[in-house]
Every structure is written in C-alpha cells, then in structure tokens.
Design an enzyme around this catalytic site. Sequence first.
Site: not given
Ligand code: ZN
Length: 215
Positions: A74, A120
């Site tokens: 990835e 936040y």
């Molecule tokens: Zn992934």
Amino acid sequence: MMSESKTRENIVRLSKSLFDRGFSVGSAGNISAAVEDGILMTPTNSCLGFLDPARIGKLDHRGNYVSGDKPSKEIFLHRAFYETRPQAGAVVHLHSTYATALSCLSDTDPEDCIPPLTPYVVMRVGRVRLIPYVRPGDEKAGDLIRDLRGAYAAVLLANHGPVVTGKDIESAVYASEELEETAKLLVMLRGAPVRMLSTSNVQELKAVFGEGLKS
Ligand code: ZN
C-alpha cells in the site's frame, strides 16, 4: 529533520502502541515516515505490534527500493500524500474499526466524512474526504488522492479505512487516533439528535488555532 535511527525507533514504538490498543490487528495497517534521503515504510505482511527497527523498508525519493524488508504493497497511498503535501512527514494507514465502519455506511458524506463533532477533530484532523472504493493494491487509489492536490490531511478509503498524514510520525499517529475516536462517537450517536459544532464554532477554532489546523 530527525535522524533515521530515531525515526525507525519511533515507528516501532508508536506502531506497537497502536497495535496494543487495538487500532490495528493482524497484519493490517502500515506506517511511513520521511527521512532525509527517502521514505521508511513498514514491511508487507508485518504486524505493527512486532516490528524490528533494522528491518523497516526504505525507498528513495523516487520510490525505488533501497533496503530492509519489502515495503507494504500500500506504499502508493503514502507516496500520493508525500507528493502532494510537502509538509507531510509521516503517513499512517489503518483499518481501525469505527473509521472503517463509517467508510462502509452509504449515508456518510463523501465531502465531509468526519463532521465537526468535537473541537479536537477539527484541530487535529480537519475535513476528511471519502475516496471511492478500489480493490486493495490498485494504484488508482493513489491517483484519487493526488487528485485532491494536497488539500486534505486525511482521507477515508471506502470500505477499507483511513489514511492520515502529519508533520511528523507523532502528529500523524495522534491525528489517526483522534479520527478513530471521533468515528466511534459518530457511530455511537447514530440515530440520536446530535448537536454538531456550528460554522461559527469552526471558524473560531480556525481563528484561534489557525497555524495548527489541517485543511
Ligand atoms: Zn489497507
């Protein structure tokens, strides 16, 4: 910029912390950080709980393999952020449960997946875009991130999970945690009459914390 050896230690320490608290399970998730002469990337099929600093993969600025175990498949998600956000010092990709749940819901707003529920999330993450589903490993997801031209510090990959950048590894990890906790609140509050922060609340945050705000 932090030394490469210190960056390797930080990747291991923060990855283990994410794994120990259930933000990542099995071999899901991957983390990268920029160093002076390239990018460090957690290895393919590695578990974030048990990384070895010496075996973290390294690529040069062009994406060519340099050393260590083979980087995650990835990697192209990470490179798309480094290429479009010069301020990105680290990228965290998780399959964390609640953010992934939101990425699967058909009524999630693709332009604003994590609406401003708390100050936040506005301060640490900013607006989050949904990237349409593509098969894991299909580099088209990288092109879709590049198409955003660096305008977002975080995206949700549909039916997959979040990808979050920060100026360094700690800020990227903290933003990932904030995104996940806000996603959890959004799932918990589904069906309840929720009071989101107003546009003027968000503008006030931008006025006061402007420098630290993402997108
Ligand atoms: Zn992934």
